[in-house]
Motif scaffolding. Structure first.
Motif, mmCIF file in Angstrom:
data_model
loop_
_atom_site.group_PDB
_atom_site.id
_atom_site.type_symbol
_atom_site.label_atom_id
_atom_site.label_comp_id
_atom_site.label_asym_id
_atom_site.label_seq_id
_atom_site.Cartn_x
_atom_site.Cartn_y
_atom_site.Cartn_z
ATOM 1 N N ALA A 110 -4.724 14.040 2.390
ATOM 2 C CA ALA A 110 -4.343 13.115 3.341
ATOM 3 C C ALA A 110 -2.598 12.937 2.920
ATOM 4 O O ALA A 110 -1.966 13.059 3.920
ATOM 5 N N VAL A 111 -2.241 13.096 1.726
ATOM 6 C CA VAL A 111 -1.020 12.946 1.330
ATOM 7 C C VAL A 111 -0.214 14.137 1.870
ATOM 8 O O VAL A 111 0.766 14.150 2.411
ATOM 9 N N LYS A 112 -0.918 15.144 1.870
ATOM 10 C CA LYS A 112 -0.260 16.466 2.255
ATOM 11 C C LYS A 112 -0.253 16.556 3.919
ATOM 12 O O LYS A 112 0.742 17.096 4.465
ATOM 13 N N GLU A 113 -1.413 16.150 4.537
ATOM 14 C CA GLU A 113 -1.500 16.367 5.986
ATOM 15 C C GLU A 113 -1.052 15.240 6.857
ATOM 16 O O GLU A 113 -0.635 15.381 7.989
ATOM 17 N N ALA A 114 -1.615 13.873 6.497
ATOM 18 C CA ALA A 114 -1.412 12.780 7.166
ATOM 19 C C ALA A 114 -1.385 11.603 6.407
ATOM 20 O O ALA A 114 -2.391 10.849 6.404
ATOM 21 N N PRO A 115 -0.246 11.420 5.620
ATOM 22 C CA PRO A 115 -0.288 10.089 4.674
ATOM 23 C C PRO A 115 -0.488 8.810 5.430
ATOM 24 O O PRO A 115 -0.880 7.997 4.696
ATOM 25 N N ALA A 116 -0.158 8.688 6.735
ATOM 26 C CA ALA A 116 -0.213 7.530 7.162
ATOM 27 C C ALA A 116 -1.917 6.927 7.454
ATOM 28 O O ALA A 116 -2.088 5.862 7.432
ATOM 29 N N VAL A 117 -2.715 7.835 7.150
ATOM 30 C CA VAL A 117 -4.065 7.479 7.176
ATOM 31 C C VAL A 117 -4.378 6.650 6.108
ATOM 32 O O VAL A 117 -5.101 5.739 6.292
ATOM 33 N N LEU A 118 -3.853 6.892 5.030
ATOM 34 C CA LEU A 118 -4.172 6.226 3.988
ATOM 35 C C LEU A 118 -3.515 4.656 3.731
ATOM 36 O O LEU A 118 -4.118 3.765 3.274
ATOM 37 N N VAL A 119 -2.257 4.609 4.348
ATOM 38 C CA VAL A 119 -1.680 3.304 4.634
ATOM 39 C C VAL A 119 -2.582 2.445 5.429
ATOM 40 O O VAL A 119 -2.978 1.178 5.100
ATOM 41 N N TRP A 120 -2.840 3.048 6.582
ATOM 42 C CA TRP A 120 -3.540 2.279 7.699
ATOM 43 C C TRP A 120 -4.937 1.850 7.170
ATOM 44 O O TRP A 120 -5.665 0.983 7.440
ATOM 45 N N LEU A 121 -5.613 2.819 6.458
ATOM 46 C CA LEU A 121 -6.897 2.441 5.859
ATOM 47 C C LEU A 121 -6.958 1.009 5.028
ATOM 48 O O LEU A 121 -7.853 0.370 5.332
ATOM 49 N N VAL A 122 -6.038 0.847 4.402
ATOM 50 C CA VAL A 122 -5.978 -0.410 3.817
ATOM 51 C C VAL A 122 -5.494 -1.623 4.545
ATOM 52 O O VAL A 122 -6.097 -2.776 4.628
ATOM 53 N N VAL A 123 -4.619 -1.297 5.504
ATOM 54 C CA VAL A 123 -4.047 -2.419 6.258
ATOM 55 C C VAL A 123 -5.142 -3.012 7.237
ATOM 56 O O VAL A 123 -5.468 -3.990 7.413
ATOM 57 N N ASP A 124 -6.005 -1.717 7.769
ATOM 58 C CA ASP A 124 -7.031 -2.053 8.634
ATOM 59 C C ASP A 124 -8.086 -2.948 7.962
ATOM 60 O O ASP A 124 -8.713 -3.795 8.493
ATOM 61 N N ALA A 125 -8.451 -2.857 6.499
ATOM 62 C CA ALA A 125 -9.301 -3.352 5.847
ATOM 63 C C ALA A 125 -8.902 -4.979 5.803
ATOM 64 O O ALA A 125 -9.760 -5.624 5.984
#
Length: 609
Positions: A21-36
Motif C-alpha cells: 500500500a505504501v508503494k502503490e496507494a498510501p492514501a488507503v492506509l490513511v483513509w482506513l483509520v480516518v474511516d474507522a
C-alpha cells in the motif's frame, strides 16, 4: 477457503500488504483509520440520539431547542455518512491498484520462473490459490482492507462503549462478553466444519460446471449425439448434484444450530441486562433515558466483542490467501538468472552443445527417462532426434534448451556448464517451435516478432516471404496489422493449419538464433506436408545448428546425423543410409511406417501387424 498451512503468519502478511500500500496507494492506509474513527463517531451519535431527545422531551424544553438538538444529530449523522461514502469511493481505486500490482507480480513470476517449477505440484497448487486470492474485489488481497478497517472500528467501539458502561455492574459486562464469545464459537464451529468438508463439495461443483460446459459445447455436440452420451452426462451430473445438495443441507443445519445458540445467548444477555437495569430504575438510580442508553450499549457492546473476534478470524483467513501470494512470489529459483554469468562474447557465432553423462528423472518417477546419455552437437550440424512416443525425445530437447537441468551429469556450451550462465541469455541462443506452440492475441507482426515494441517490419516481411505466407497476408485488409486470437479480438483473423505452421516458420526466421529446434510442431500434419515443411526449414536455416524431432522417420532423412532414442539413451546413431544399412530398429520402424504411405500399404501393414 484455503485449508493448508501457511509459511507466513498474520502479522507478516499484514506487513506485506502495508508495504504494498505504501508503494502503490498510501492514501488507503490513511483513509482506513480516518474511516474507522468517523464510523465510531457516527455510531455514538446514533447511540445517544434517542436518550438525549427523550430527556429533552421529559424536561419539556423549548421547541426551538428541541429542533436544534434534532438538527445537530441529523446533520452530524448525514455529514458523517457522506464523508464515509466519499472515503469509500476515494479508496476504491487504490485498493484495486494494490491488488493489481500483486497480479502483475504473480504474472511476472510465473512468466519468468525456472521452467522446471511449472511442473512441480506445489508450485501449481500455489498458482491456483493465488488466483483465488487476487481474482476479484472480494478476494483476500483486497477485502483485507475492509477487514482491517472493521477491526480498528470494533476496537475503538469496544473501548468507547466500555467507557459508556463504566457505571454498570461488572457481572453485566462479564455476561455480555461471555454471550458474545459463545455466539462467536458457535459460528466458528460452522466455519471449521465447512473448511474440513468442502473438498468433496468443491469437486462435485467443479464436475457439474464441467459437465454443463461439455453439454453446451459445440465441440462436444457431435460426440454426445453419435455416441449417445446424453444419458451418461445427465446421470453423472445428477450424482454430483446430490453430493452438492447433501453438503448444502448439512451446512444449512450447522448454520441453523449456530443461529439457535446466538439467539439463546442474546436471550440470556438481554434478560440479565433487563433485570439489572429495571432494578436500577425501580431503585431510583436510573431514569428512562439512561435505561435506553445503557440497554442499547449492552447490545452494542456484544457487537463490538463479536466484531473483534470475527474480524480477527477473517483477517487470519485472508492472511492465508495473502501468504499464498507471498509464497509464490518468493518461490525458490533453481536456475540462475540476473545473478548468473553473462554468456561469453562469440563474434564468430560458433556454438557446440554437449550432453555429458546426462541422466534425467521426472519428480515422482521411479526410473530415469534418460540415463547416462552422451551427445555432442557440432556447430552448424543438422541433427534429427527420432524414436517411439514416450522414448524421451522432447525431454532431450528440453535439456538442450535449458528448460530442465539434468538429474546427473551436465549440459555444456562450448565446454562450459550452462548452469553458471544467466539462463535468460542462454535461451536467446535458441529459436524453437514446439508441438504446443502459442498464437498470441496480437497482430500478425507482433506474433512473428514476438514483441510489441521496436518491431523491425522489414525483417517481419522478409521472414513472412521466406516462409511462403506473404501472399496470404497481403490479401488481408489490415495486412501485417491484422489481429489474431478471437478470445480477445472479436474481429480477429483465424489462421488455417497450414498458415499457422508457416507463421511459426516466419517466427523462427525472424528470431535468427544460432540454434533452431523443431520439437514435433507438425504432428497434426500429414507425413508429406510435414516432410515438405522440414525441408523448407532445412533450406532457409543453412549455417544454423538445427535439431529436428519427429516420430516420422522419413521427415528427417536430409539431416547430417540421426539419433534414435530408446531404453533411456541413444539406441542408434548415423545417417539415414547408415542406419538403414545396419538393419536394426530404425530400419524396421522406417519400413513399417513407409508401408502406410504407399498405395494399398495401409491394409498390408495392418495385416503384417
Amino acid at each position: 477457503m484455503n485449508n493448508h498451512k501457511s509459511e507466513y503468519g498474520v502479522i507478516q502478511t499484514i506487513r506485506f500488504m502495508i508495504r504494498q500500500a505504501v508503494k502503490e496507494a498510501p492514501a488507503v492506509l490513511v483513509w482506513l483509520v480516518v474511516d474507522a474513527i468517523l464510523a465510531l463517531i457516527l455510531q455514538l451519535l446514533e447511540l445517544y440520539v434517542t436518550p438525549v431527545l427523550l430527556r429533552d422531551i421529559e424536561e419539556q424544553i423549548a421547541l426551538k431547542e428541541l429542533v436544534t438538538t434534532i438538527l445537530f444529530f441529523s446533520s452530524g449523522i448525514l455529514l458523517l455518512t457522506g464523508l464515509k461514502e466519499y472515503i469509500n469511493n476515494a479508496t476504491y481505486q487504490g485498493k484495486i491498484e494494490i491488488r493489481m500490482s500483486l497480479c502483475k507480480a504473480i504474472t511476472e513470476k510465473i512468466g519468468a520462473t525456472s521452467y522446471c517449477n511449472l511442473g512441480k505440484k506445489d508450485f501449481q497448487e500455489k498458482k491456483e490459490r493465488t488466483n483465488q486470492a487476487t481474482s476479484s474485489n472480494s478476494s483476500a488481497t483486497e477485502i483485507i482492507w475492509i477487514q482491517l478497517n472493521q477491526l480498528v472500528f470494533c476496537i475503538l467501539g469496544f473501548l468507547a462503549y466500555l467507557f459508556v458502561m463504566k457505571r454498570m455492574n461488572v457481572l453485566i459486562l462479564a455476561v455480555t462478553i461471555l454471550a458474545a464469545v459463545v455466539s462467536y464459537l458457535a459460528a466458528q464451529r460452522s466455519v471449521v466444519w465447512l473448511q474440513n468438508n468442502r473438498a468433496e463439495n468443491d469437486h462435485a461443483r467443479q464436475c457439474m460446471w464441467y459437465l454443463r460446459g461439455e453439454a453446451w459445447s459445440p465441440v462436444s455436440a457431435k460426440d454426445i449425439r453419435i455416441l449417445h452420451m446424453k444419458e451418461w452426462l445427465l446421470k453423472t451430473m445428477k450424482q454430483n448434484y446430490e453430493i452438492f445438495m447433501h453438503f448444502e443441507r448439512a451446512l444449512g443445519n450447522h448454520h441453523f444450530m449456530a443461529d439457535c445458540v446466538n439467539i439463546f445467548s442474546a436471550l440470556i444477555r438481554n434478560g440479565v441486562a433487563y433485570a439489572y437495569l429495571i432494578g436500577q430504575v425501580l431503585a431510583g438510580n436510573m431514569d428512562a433515558p439512561q435505561f435506553i442508553l445503557y440497554f442499547s450499549a449492552v447490545s452494542g457492546f456484544t457487537s463490538w466483542v463479536q466484531g473483534i473476534m470475527e474480524n480477527v478470524a477473517q483477517i487470519r483467513q485472508s492472511g492465508v490467501g495473502i501468504s499464498d501470494v507471498m509464497e509464490l512470489i518468493s518461490y525458490e529459483e533453481p536456475y540462475r538468472f540476473e545473478d548468473g554469468e553473462p554468456l561469453p562474447k562469440n563474434a564468430a557465432g560458433q556454438y557446440e552443445l554437449r550432453l555429458e553423462n546426462v541422466s534425467f528423472r521426472y519428480p515422482g518417477a521411479s526410473e530415469d527417462t534418460l540415463h547416462n546419455l552422451n551427445l555432442t552437437i557440432q556447430n552448424g550440424e543438422k541433427l534429427a532426434v527420432v524414436g517411439r512416443n514416450g522414448a524421451g525425445k522432447s525431454t532431450l530437447v528440453k535439456l538442450l534448451c535449458g528448460f530442465f537441468d539434468p538429474t546427473d551429469g551436465c549440459v555444456l556450451l562450448n565446454g562450459e556448464d550452462i548452469r553458471k550462465y544467466n539462463r535468460k541469455e542462454y535461451y536467446r541462443l535458441f529459436s524453437a517451435v514446439f508441438q504446443d506452440f502459442s498464437i498470441l492475441p496480437g497482430t500478425i507482426a507482433e506474433n512473428v516478432a514476438q514483441c510489441v515494441d521496436e518491431i523491425d517490419f522489414s525483417r517481419v516481411k522478409a521472414a513472412v516471404k521466406d516462409a511462403g505466407l506473404e501472399e496470404n497476408i497481403e490479401r488481408l485488409s489490415e495486412k501485417y496489422e491484422t489481429k489474431l486470437g478471437r478470445k480477445v479480438h472479436l474481429d480477429a483473423y483465424e489462421l488455417s493449419g497450414g498458415e499457422t505452421q508457416r507463421l511459426m516458420l516466419a517466427r523462427a526466421l525472424y528470431r535468427n538464433a544460432p540454434v533452431i529446434v523443431l520439437d514435433e510442431p507438425t504432428a497434426a500434419l500429414d507425413p508429406i506436408a510435414e516432410s515438405d515443411l522440414y525441408e523448407r526449414y532445412h533450406e532457409l536455416t543453412k549455417g544454423s545448428t538445427s535439431i529436428y524431432v519427429s516420430h516420422r522417420l522419413a521427415s528427417t532423412r536430409f539431416c547430417d546425423r540421426i539419433i534414435l532414442i530408446g531404453a533411456g539413451g541413444i539406441a542408434e546413431m548415423g545417417t539415414h543410409e547408415e542406419l538403414m544399412e545396419a538393419g536394426k530398429e530404425y530400419a524396421h520402424l522406417y519400413e513399417v511406417q513407409s508401408r502406410y504411405y504407399t498405395e494399398g500399404g495401409m491394409e498390408d501393414a495392418a495385416f503384417d501387424a
